[in-house]
Design a protein around this motif. Structure first.
Motif, short mmCIF file in Angstrom:
data_model
loop_
_atom_site.label_atom_id
_atom_site.label_comp_id
_atom_site.label_asym_id
_atom_site.label_seq_id
_atom_site.Cartn_x
_atom_site.Cartn_y
_atom_site.Cartn_z
N LEU A 43 -4.23 0.34 7.20
CA LEU A 43 -4.12 1.67 6.60
C LEU A 43 -3.51 1.61 5.21
CD1 LEU A 43 -2.93 3.77 9.67
CD2 LEU A 43 -5.16 3.86 8.57
N THR A 44 -2.79 0.55 4.94
CA THR A 44 -2.19 0.38 3.61
C THR A 44 -2.93 -0.74 2.88
OG1 THR A 44 -0.56 -1.14 4.56
CG2 THR A 44 0.09 1.18 4.35
N PRO A 45 -3.06 -0.69 1.57
CA PRO A 45 -2.41 0.29 0.69
C PRO A 45 -3.28 1.48 0.30
CG PRO A 45 -3.32 -1.50 -0.59
CD PRO A 45 -3.68 -1.80 0.84
N TRP A 46 -4.50 1.59 0.86
CA TRP A 46 -5.43 2.59 0.33
C TRP A 46 -5.72 3.74 1.27
CZ3 TRP A 46 -8.32 -2.50 -0.30
CH2 TRP A 46 -7.84 -3.17 -1.43
N ALA A 47 -6.07 3.48 2.53
CA ALA A 47 -6.55 4.53 3.42
C ALA A 47 -5.50 5.61 3.67
CB ALA A 47 -7.01 3.91 4.74
N MET A 48 -4.27 5.22 3.91
CA MET A 48 -3.22 6.19 4.22
C MET A 48 -2.96 7.13 3.05
SD MET A 48 -1.04 7.35 6.43
CE MET A 48 -0.75 6.07 7.66
N SER A 49 -2.74 6.57 1.87
CA SER A 49 -2.45 7.42 0.71
C SER A 49 -3.65 8.28 0.33
CB SER A 49 -2.02 6.55 -0.48
OG SER A 49 -3.03 5.61 -0.82
N GLN A 50 -4.87 7.72 0.48
CA GLN A 50 -6.07 8.50 0.18
C GLN A 50 -6.23 9.65 1.17
OE1 GLN A 50 -7.80 8.26 -2.45
NE2 GLN A 50 -9.91 8.91 -2.11
N GLY A 51 -5.90 9.41 2.43
CA GLY A 51 -6.00 10.47 3.42
C GLY A 51 -5.06 11.62 3.13
N ILE A 52 -3.84 11.31 2.70
CA ILE A 52 -2.88 12.36 2.33
C ILE A 52 -3.42 13.16 1.15
CG2 ILE A 52 -0.57 12.79 1.44
CD1 ILE A 52 0.34 10.29 3.00
N ARG A 53 -3.92 12.44 0.14
CA ARG A 53 -4.48 13.13 -1.03
C ARG A 53 -5.65 14.02 -0.63
NH1 ARG A 53 -5.10 7.85 -4.87
NH2 ARG A 53 -2.97 7.70 -5.66
N PHE A 54 -6.50 13.51 0.25
CA PHE A 54 -7.69 14.26 0.63
C PHE A 54 -7.31 15.61 1.24
CE2 PHE A 54 -10.78 15.52 3.86
CZ PHE A 54 -11.94 15.61 3.09
N PHE A 55 -6.40 15.62 2.18
CA PHE A 55 -6.07 16.88 2.85
C PHE A 55 -5.26 17.81 1.94
CE2 PHE A 55 -7.01 14.27 6.63
CZ PHE A 55 -7.93 15.12 7.22
N VAL A 56 -4.44 17.25 1.05
CA VAL A 56 -3.73 18.08 0.08
C VAL A 56 -4.72 18.77 -0.86
CG1 VAL A 56 -2.18 18.03 -1.91
CG2 VAL A 56 -1.56 16.81 0.17
N PHE A 57 -5.67 18.00 -1.39
CA PHE A 57 -6.65 18.57 -2.31
C PHE A 57 -7.64 19.49 -1.60
CE2 PHE A 57 -5.87 14.70 -5.17
CZ PHE A 57 -4.99 15.42 -5.97
#
Length: 372
Positions: A43-57
């Motif tokens: 999940l790190t370093p890309w999937a987790m942070s991208q998932g958070i960004r996706f739902f925020v945006f």
């Protein structure tokens, strides 16, 4: 107290285009699966942070969908001016990263104004043609103001340097100009001028690395271990995936680090190595349905501004997808355009969600008028 729709659902919730939101969520989730695989099952370093960004945006897009259409019309030109000032600020005070000066560091947040200009140019040019009297559409006064509005930010972005984003700003603005009803002969003449000026621009305006990208696009095998390495490895990854792919987490080009930028610009190649042609076909259908919905929003719109804006924003999403897919398959030079909701990175994701939010705002207005 909120009104209740069918089944005791609050009206604002019931008014959301849930089919499109589910489609966008499906694309975003598939993107997270690709990033998870690109990190060799982590999940790190890309999937987790991208998932958070996706739902925020995505939440931001839903909030933007509640903004009245009149706000976008009245605020189009002020928004454009503010972002243009930010682009000038990038040239004077911008932060440098990766050899490019593209970010404005505000302390709390670092902003890339060139990304915000993609939807802003569509809003501004659409507003200009809405205010233009119908009798002026075939006169020179209908051309030069819009051309200046498009050209100034495009030149500023080219200076960063960022050829891909500059091309998308020009493409979005020209799409609105074309749909506004300008005579087709003007675009034919403009295309001829571009063809004449292209050799001069190639020799005197482009940076060395940009010229190399064009040359490698024409002959990738001329430098397979140098400038052509990205395209060559991308083609190998896509070709080795075949029809059904090698299987989830079974890709070799990305996992063995042969494919550069397999989580950003070349995420499509990472996906197609594991999911094959079928995975690529799924993405084509999904993005095609999203773009088709955006165009239909424009077709149903009641005002000239809404029609031009919806078509321009839908075309912006189309250019993201078309340029990245062509680039990854070696059908276009490498210009650093990511695939929305699939490639890692917040800027393209934010721009896509802004486009989606404004489209949902116009769609909500359309359904109000139809219901009345």
């Amino acid at each position: 107290m909120s009104q209740l729709g069918p089944g005791f659902v609050p009206t604002p919730v019931a008014q959301l285009p849930w089919k499109i939101l589910l489609l966008v969520t499906a694309i975003g989730m598939f993107g997270l699966v690709v990033l998870y695989s690109a990190a060799s099952g982590s999940l790190t370093p890309w999937a987790m942070s991208q998932g958070i960004r996706f739902f925020v945006f995505l939440a931001m897009a839903i909030v933007l969908s509640r903004v009245p259409e009149t706000f976008w019309a009245l605020g189009a030109l002020p928004i454009y001016v503010i972002i243009l000032v930010m682009l000038i600020g990038v040239e004077l005070l911008g932060a440098v990263a990766g050899g490019s000066q593209r970010w404005l560091d505000l302390g709390v947040i670092r902003i890339q104004p060139s990304e915000l200009m993609k939807p802003a140019i569509v809003l501004a040019v659409a507003r200009f043609y809405e205010m233009l009297p119908a009798g002026e559409i075939r006169r020179f006064s209908a051309i030069w103001p819009a051309a200046v509005m498009i050209g100034v930010p495009a030149v500023l972005v080219m200076l960063q340097p960022d050829l891909g984003t500059a091309l998308m700003i020009v493409a979005g603005g020209l799409t609105v100009m074309f749909l506004s009803g300008l005579p087709i002969r003007l675009f034919i003449g403009g295309a001829l001028l571009v063809a004449i000026a292209a050799p001069l621009a190639f020799n005197f305006l482009l940076h060395d690395y940009q010229r190399n990208r064009v040359l490698i696009f024409l002959d990738p095998e001329s430098d397979p271990l140098g400038t052509g390495y990205h395209i060559s490895q991308s083609k190998i990854a896509i070709g080795s995936g075949g029809i059904t792919g090698k299987g989830f987490l079974q890709g070799t080009q990305s996992h063995l680090d042969y494919l550069p930028e397999g989580h950003t610009d070349f995420a499509l190649a990472t996906m197609m190595e594991e999911w094959g042609l079928l995975g690529g076909f799924f993405l084509l259908l999904a993005f095609g349905a999203l773009i088709r919905w955006g165009i239909n929003v424009g077709v149903r719109a009641q005002s000239r501004f809404a029609r031009l804006t919806a078509a321009g924003l839908a075309s912006t999403i189309f250019f993201y997808c078309a340029i990245n897919m062509a680039m990854v398959m070696g059908l276009a030079p490498v210009v650093g355009i990511p695939l929305p909701m699939i490639s890692f990175g917040g800027t393209a994701l934010m721009t896509t969600m802004i486009c989606l939010g404004i489209l949902m705002s116009i769609d909500r207005q359309n359904r109000k008028v139809t219901r009345w």
